[in-house]
Design an enzyme around this catalytic site. Sequence first.
Site, mmCIF file in Angstrom:
data_model
loop_
_atom_site.group_PDB
_atom_site.id
_atom_site.type_symbol
_atom_site.label_atom_id
_atom_site.label_comp_id
_atom_site.label_asym_id
_atom_site.label_seq_id
_atom_site.Cartn_x
_atom_site.Cartn_y
_atom_site.Cartn_z
ATOM 1 N N SER A 33 9.267 -35.016 -74.755
ATOM 2 C CA SER A 33 8.007 -35.677 -74.770
ATOM 3 C C SER A 33 7.652 -35.541 -76.292
ATOM 4 O O SER A 33 8.314 -34.058 -77.073
ATOM 5 C CB SER A 33 7.974 -33.820 -73.813
ATOM 6 O OG SER A 33 8.276 -34.413 -72.342
ATOM 7 N N ASP A 47 20.613 -24.803 -73.635
ATOM 8 C CA ASP A 47 21.868 -24.936 -72.560
ATOM 9 C C ASP A 47 21.588 -24.143 -71.519
ATOM 10 O O ASP A 47 21.979 -23.031 -71.617
ATOM 11 C CB ASP A 47 23.200 -24.774 -73.744
ATOM 12 C CG ASP A 47 24.262 -25.002 -73.357
ATOM 13 O OD1 ASP A 47 24.009 -25.827 -71.932
ATOM 14 O OD2 ASP A 47 25.011 -25.059 -74.463
ATOM 15 N N ASP A 105 26.448 -22.702 -68.035
ATOM 16 C CA ASP A 105 27.878 -22.705 -67.924
ATOM 17 C C ASP A 105 28.921 -23.324 -66.996
ATOM 18 O O ASP A 105 28.580 -23.032 -66.327
ATOM 19 C CB ASP A 105 27.711 -21.485 -68.868
ATOM 20 C CG ASP A 105 27.338 -21.120 -70.308
ATOM 21 O OD1 ASP A 105 26.982 -22.587 -71.435
ATOM 22 O OD2 ASP A 105 27.140 -19.985 -70.119
ATOM 23 N N GLU A 162 28.518 -31.313 -71.432
ATOM 24 C CA GLU A 162 29.584 -30.224 -71.314
ATOM 25 C C GLU A 162 30.952 -30.775 -70.259
ATOM 26 O O GLU A 162 32.093 -30.291 -70.996
ATOM 27 C CB GLU A 162 28.945 -29.073 -70.777
ATOM 28 C CG GLU A 162 27.786 -28.447 -72.287
ATOM 29 C CD GLU A 162 27.519 -27.107 -71.892
ATOM 30 O OE1 GLU A 162 27.745 -26.443 -71.011
ATOM 31 O OE2 GLU A 162 26.885 -26.772 -72.655
#
Length: 798
Positions: A251, A324, A327, A189
């Site tokens: 994985s 995610d 931030d 990001e």
Amino acid sequence: MKVIKRVLLSLLILIVLALIAGVFFVQYLKKAAVPDYNKSFVLYGLQSEVEILRDAHGIPHIYAKSDSDLYRAVGFAMAQDRLWQMDLLRRVTQGRLSEILGKDQAETDLLMRALRIQEKSAKILKNSDPEIVSALQSFADGVNQYMAQFPLPPEFKVLGYQPEWWEPVHSINLIGYMSWDLSMGWGTEYFLHQLRAEVPDSMIAEMIPDLAQHKTSVFEAFGNNRIDAASTLLSATQKLKDLGIEVFNGSNNWAVAGKKSKTGMPLLANDMHLGLFAPGIWYQMHQVVDGKLDVSGVVVPGQPFVIAGHNDRIAWGMTNVMLDDLDFYQEKLNEDSTKYWFDGAWKDLIIQPETIKTKEGDSIQTELKFTHRGPIVNRMKKEKEMPLSIRWLGNEMSNEIRTVYLVNRAKNWDDFRAAMSTFISVSQNVVYADVDGNIGLQCTAGIPVREGSGIEIYPGDSSKYDWKGLVPFDELPFEYNPERGYVSSANNKTVPEGFPHYISHWFATPSRIDRIREMLEEKEKLGVEDFKAMQGDVKSKTAERMTPVFLTSLQKETTWPAAEKAALDKLLLWNFELTRESQAATVFEVLYRKVLENLVKDELSSELFEKIKGERMLLENLLMNVLADRNSAWIDNKNTAEKETLDDCIQQSFVETVQELSGELGANVDEWQWGKLHTFTMNHPLGVVNALNKVLKLNRGPYPVPGSFHTVCPYTYSYRNLYKANNGASERHIFDAGNWDRSETIIPTGTSGIPASGFYLDQTEMYLQNQYHADPFSRAEVEKATKFKMTLNPDESL
């Protein structure tokens, strides 16, 4: 003259004696810490005798009569084999690498301190149930008793320091380490933010995964809202990679029910894709408390509970959700950077002085600053334009140590889910099977409730973009006994459209999961041998999808020179298997990379071009999106007068591929076997020092390896370190719920972290050949396999 002769003779004698002493010292350095697995000891604090039976690979099977005795023995046995690794991981979590490795680690230390891992661990410990605290205390005591009585591993002597006593909080720290290592937003990001200086938002949006093109979901019955990334879009961790202690993510796992199993009972497979280094991240262990606990699997060195494995009733294994979970926020600071603007008022930053001590004897004085969300990270990101803070899931309250303690003791699906409910900051899809014939898959993820796309840098001046909590566990997707007879996951998109919360953009492309499900569907019933073949499979769905695209473009040119024509013929006849022997695999891998790079190279500065090589996920998704829109601005080379097509890009990449391979492997295309280019070396953190590597035999390899990052058997490499595999299956387990003794396993390293031990990398050759060893569970089978026996005795003088 006689005097000179006597002096020379004396010098010669001194030199010989010094050499002899040096040889003895080196031998002592190498072997002093190798434990005797057949020798018995007194372990203070034991209530009863504890047996440690080890098999031909030195794997400990520990039999105790109480929890406290078990975990004291677990600490002792683990310290025998992995003490320096335990200390290294502990130092990572505390931000104290500079003390033993030097000032070059200072930035990494500062980042790890900013994450406040031990601060959270202390809160977890304070609020943990007494039986968990007792287990951690017993484990720490076992570690410390070993440290107090026995020679230390050679790394301590080489680096010139003594380990400190182990404390219960250090074991919990390792959960924080795993949480950070599996975090998805930190690199990608921020790179997208840097990209905006050189590329318009419309082009950046083409790098964001279009999840509509990721057709395969883990949980098909649930859903995910699409978010328009284009409208909202606005390295200290490299040191951990260099040390081999950043384990990355990936994985595979799957389970089949009895109706798809040759045994008539569930089979479960798990191979967690992490960093490949020595000592390995996992320690194989079997723990038994008479009548209370019987659990086997892998543990993280430094904590006592089985992370993935099976007990007498259930089995479980993990894959990363690719959540995610981080931030960035653009903050507004006052003139002296002591306050930040938030919801119409200045708030005090938390300012924390830090002293980083270094091996050189220096003390680096600095400070960390925090908002209510988390640390200001400009220094770690080398960001000079705007103040940046982060909010990271690892700082949210969770209790993974409770989860693994309870799942070790779970008896059924309900117990399993109750245990998993606090596994929040290390987000996983956990596969399940039990002796009653049930299979399942549970998402255990701390999904933030947030505004926006999740990938932009949020304005930090208000609470609008603050997290509003986490999605409750009962709302997370799961499957239990699906009609199809199997469950599976491979870091792919979690849910299709319809799920009310944003999970991530950063999923793996569907190649591995599609191949896994293809193999699960190929046969009506599968057995252990089929599962082995699946875990070793190197047929690529990415190659199957992309090779026809490449061939269509390449066959439009009819005047290829001889070398190009020979390489093209290899692709035309290829079965999409990346074996060591395949020449077509070599051509494909280099061509695929060249196409990805040529799409972006002309648009980026040399600095960002080098950085994007480390963001392969963005490149792969860009190509997927370009194939869906052949008018993409990325296709044209802006450095030429002509307007290039995708065919031009592929053809130019093919020419460069042949040039590169001719330079690397010679002009004869038949000599371009993939294994000659694609290799794997098992590296030790101190193996970068050639003298140490030679004396202590720290590194092993290189070995030719098959597969790639897009195959089920993944020997993954970075585009910044071409074809040198550094990630892959960190363990392979196949559990048979019909008879646990039929289970099989392998790790890429070995039980011991001591280089002179016969168990240092004794499983590596088997692993490379996709072979397994038995994983005995019943007492009878364990005793049949026993090669070493140690008894730990209570102090009879008390």
